[in-house]
Design an enzyme around this catalytic site. Structure first.
Site: not given
Length: 264
Positions: A151, A164
């Site tokens: 990501s 995250y």
């Protein structure tokens, strides 16, 4: 310029395993691979969604084009059993995408250890469980391709990404080391770094997401990156370009910039 990986230009007759395939980027990638002639094994916790996907593409009396292998990536035994079943059914696999992930927004003033560890177990340890079963197979063959979904949240620390972001940063480093170790053995390794994609995970966000993409567009960007032999596949570039520039800023400039841009 020579590609970093063997280009994946022909999927006809190839077997791919997509872990985290029930929705979003994973499901869209399965559809894109099927459209190019691949046979795809699909794994996720949501077995019903996987069965529904398979029903759209498997024909009675014909070898299945979609092989359903429900599992929880946190369970190393379940991952190993699924891999063994896949090898028995197909004789071998050519490509694996680890796309399983969880996401909940979290900031340090609401620190929750259970949330932090849940992200670690799914996003990072889950990838290790998959690697534990596919690496020996690929090393023995001297072929194969491992793709890991990271990501842009891994590029630098961002607000609301306390649980995250660190897991995706770990996956980035993991993919880089895998490439260094496996490239000479003929095994491809790629790192997918999406920006904002319209998925059930990003639907949790309560802020405007710049350059939001559809899962289908994300899957096409991934297939294009694999076709070109890229190591890092990041998209959409109109967003990731600026995120990469932010990575170059010294902390004295980066922290104020993040505060100003996010309003947090």
């Amino acid at each position: 310029m020579k590609p970093l990986n063997p280009p994946l230009t022909d999927w006809q007759g190839k077997t791919a395993w997509v872990v985290g395939a029930s929705s979003g980027i994973g499901r869209a990638t399965v559809l894109a691979l099927l459209a190019r002639g691949a046979r795809v094994a699909v794994s996720a916790r949501n077995g019903e969604a996987l069965e529904a996907l398979a029903a759209l593409h498997n024909e009675p009396g014909q070898p299945p084009r979609v092989i359903v292998l429900p599992l929880d990536v946190r369970d190393a035994t379940a991952v190993a059993d699924a891999h063994a079943h896949l090898l028995a059914a197909t004789g071998g696999i050519d490509f694996v995408l680890h796309n399983a992930a969880t996401y909940d927004a979290l900031r340090a003033d609401a620190f929750a250890l259970d949330t932090m560890l849940a992200h670690q177990q799914v996003n990072y340890v889950g990838a290790l469980n998959v690697l534990a079963v596919v690496l020996p197979h690929f090393v023995a063959l001297g072929a194969g391709h491992i793709a890991i979904t990271g990501s842009v949240a891994a590029f630098r620390g961002l607000p609301k990404s306390l649980a995250y972001g660190p897991t995706k940063a770990a996956l980035t480093n993991l993919a880089e080391v895998l490439y260094v170790d496996l490239h000479a053995r003929g095994i491809g390794v790629s790192l997918v770094q999406p920006g904002f994609v319209d998925t059930p995970l990003t639907a949790k966000n309560d802020f405007k997401m710049p350059a939001l993409m559809t899962p289908a567009a994300a899957a096409e960007a991934m297939l294009d990156g694999w076709r070109r032999g890229h190591f890092e596949i990041h998209f959409p570039r109109r967003f990731t370009f600026w995120m990469k520039l932010m990575r170059l800023l010294p902390y004295r400039l980066y922290f104020p910039a993040v505060a100003r841009l996010t309003g947090l």
